[in-house]
Design an enzyme around this catalytic site. Structure first.
Site, PDB file in Angstrom:
ATOM      1  N   HIS A  68       0.748  -1.020  -0.043  1.00  0.00           N
ATOM      2  CA  HIS A  68       0.022  -0.064   0.027  1.00  0.00           C
ATOM      3  C   HIS A  68       0.654   1.270   0.177  1.00  0.00           C
ATOM      4  CE1 HIS A  68       0.520   0.082   4.522  1.00  0.00           C
ATOM      5  NE2 HIS A  68       0.570   1.368   4.074  1.00  0.00           N
ATOM      6  N   ASP A  98      -0.249  -7.309   1.579  1.00  0.00           N
ATOM      7  CA  ASP A  98       0.588  -6.270   1.802  1.00  0.00           C
ATOM      8  C   ASP A  98       1.789  -6.053   1.757  1.00  0.00           C
ATOM      9  OD1 ASP A  98       0.238  -3.479   1.786  1.00  0.00           O
ATOM     10  OD2 ASP A  98      -0.235  -3.211   3.905  1.00  0.00           O
ATOM     11  N   SER A 179       4.799   2.598   7.882  1.00  0.00           N
ATOM     12  CA  SER A 179       4.248   1.400   7.083  1.00  0.00           C
ATOM     13  C   SER A 179       5.701   0.685   6.531  1.00  0.00           C
ATOM     14  CB  SER A 179       3.328   1.989   6.071  1.00  0.00           C
ATOM     15  OG  SER A 179       2.036   2.039   6.753  1.00  0.00           O
TER      16      SER A 179
END
Length: 346
Positions: A68, A98, A179
Site C-alpha cells: 500500500h 500487503d 508502514s
C-alpha cells in the site's frame, strides 16, 4: 593507572546511561538496523504530493516494504541513513499480505536484515521498530509484543492484506510513515513488518499491526522465484459464523458459531473445482440461504474465516487439503487441490 581510572569512569558513565541488559540489547539492535532501513518516497499518481513510507534491505539491492506504500506512487526513490538517494522500481508485489519488493539501482546495501521467527516470541517480549514516522527519517521506537490474532477487516484497507490470517500487535509508538518498518526482536531479527496502526485519532496512540515474519519470508521467497505468491488459497470469500443471524444457523441445524461460511465462489479457483457452494442472496444482497460452512481444515477445527485463511496459506500448489463442511443439515468432507493463483496486478 591513569588509563584504568579513565576506563572505570567510562564504565560508570555507560552504566548510568544503560541501566539493564535489555536496554543494552535494544541500543545495539537499533544501531545495527539503522543502515539497513530506508525512507521510501515517491509522487502520488493522484497529484496529492509526495508520499513517504519505510522499507529495509534483505539483499544488496532489494528491499521489503508494504504494497500500500508504493501502490499509487510514481518516481520511486529510497533515501539511506547517510542521506544518499537512489531510484527504485517495483520488482514484485503481494497485495494479499500487503507486501512489495523493490529493486534499488546504483547502490549496494550498507546493511541487511534477516528474518527470525515470530511464532515463539512470547507476549510481553520487547520489540523495536525503526522507520520514518510522519516522514521524519530514521526514528526508533520501543515496546512489547502485545498479542497476536486476526484483525477486524474494516480496520485496514479492504483491498490489501486480506490473506493474513494472524497479525502481530505492539504498543511500540507508530504512526503514518512507519508502514513497511521492520519489527525487530532483541536479537536484531525481523519478526514482523509493520502494516498499519489502528485506534486513536488518525492512528496516534493506537496499536501497531505487523505481518508475521514467517508469512513475509515465504512471500519473499515466492516473489523472487516465481514473481507471484504461491500460498494456498480458497478462491472464495468467507464470513465467520458469528457474523451471521443465529436464526439462519438454526435453520440448517447448526448449534455452533465456530466456523466460516462460503459466501461467493470465484470461477476457476480451488473452491469452485472442489464443488463448494456459495450463499444465496437476493437482488439487494440480503442473505437468503447459507453457503457451505467450513468447520475444519485437515481435521483441525476453525473458529472463524481468519483461521481458514491462515491454515490454507501454509500449503502450496499441488497440495491436497481436506475440508470438513456442513451442508444442508449434514457433515461431509471434500478435498481441495491447491492451484497457482492468478497473477496479481502491480
Amino acid at each position: 593507572m591513569r588509563a584504568l581510572v579513565l576506563l572505570l569512569f567510562a564504565l560508570v558513565a555507560l552504566a548510568q546511561r544503560l541501566t539493564s541488559p535489555e536496554e543494552v540489547a535494544r541500543v545495539e539492535v537499533i544501531k545495527k538496523a539503522l543502515p539497513a532501513v530506508v525512507r521510501v518516497q515517491g509522487s502520488a499518481l493522484s497529484g496529492e504530493g509526495p508520499v513517504v513510507g519505510t522499507g529495509f534491505f534483505i539483499s544488496p539491492g532489494r528491499l521489503v516494504t508494504n504494497y500500500h506504500v508504493v501502490r499509487d506512487l510514481a518516481d520511486l526513490t529510497v533515501r539511506l541513513l547517510d542521506g544518499r538517494t537512489f531510484p527504485a522500481e517495483r520488482f514484485a508485489v503481494d497485495p494479499g499480505i500487503d507486501l512489495a519488493l523493490l529493486q534499488v539501482r546504483g547502490v549496494v546495501a550498507p546493511a541487511q536484515l534477516r528474518f527470525g521467527k515470530s511464532e515463539g516470541l512470547p507476549v510481553g517480549a520487547g520489540v523495536v521498530v525503526v522507520g520514518n514516522p510522519f516522514g521524519q527519517p530514521f526514528l526508533a521506537s520501543y515496546g512489547i509484543l502485545s498479542g497476536r490474532g486476526p484483525l477486524e477487516a474494516q480496520a485496514l484497507d479492504p483491498s490489501v492484506g486480506q490473506e493474513v490470517g494472524e497479525y502481530l500487535f505492539t504498543d511500540a509508538p507508530l504512526t503514518v510513515g512507519n508502514s513497511g518498518s521492520p519489527l525487530l526482536n532483541l536479537q536484531g531479527e525481523v519478526v514482523g513488518v509493520v502494516s498499519d496502526v489502528v485506534g486513536g485519532p488518525g492512528g496516534v496512540g493506537g496499536i501497531g499491526v505487523a505481518i508475521p515474519a514467517e508469512l513475509v519470508a515465504q512471500s519473499v521467497e515466492d516473489l523472487q522465484r516465481y514473481g507471484i505468491p504461491q500460498r494456498g488459497w480458497l478462491g472464495a470469500s468467507l464470513l465467520s459464523l458469528d457474523e451471521l443471524p443465529p436464526v439462519l444457523l438454526r435453520a440448517v441445524g447448526l448449534t455452533t458459531t465456530q466456523g466460516a461460511m462460503v459466501d461467493k465462489v470465484e470461477p476457476g479457483g480451488p473452491a469452485a473445482r472442489a464443488g463448494l457452494r456459495g450463499a444465496q442472496r437476493d437482488a439487494q444482497g440480503r442473505l437468503l440461504a447459507l453457503g457451505d460452512v467450513i468447520l475444519a481444515v485437515n481435521g483441525r477445527p476453525v473458529r472463524n474465516k481468519a483461521e481458514v485463511v491462515q491454515l490454507l496459506a501454509r500449503y502450496r500448489p499441488g497440495d491436497k487439503v481436506r475440508l470438513t463442511l456442513w451442508r444442508e443439515g449434514r457433515r461431509l468432507e471434500v478435498t481441495l487441490t491447491m492451484v497457482a493463483r492468478p497473477r496479481s496486478a502491480p
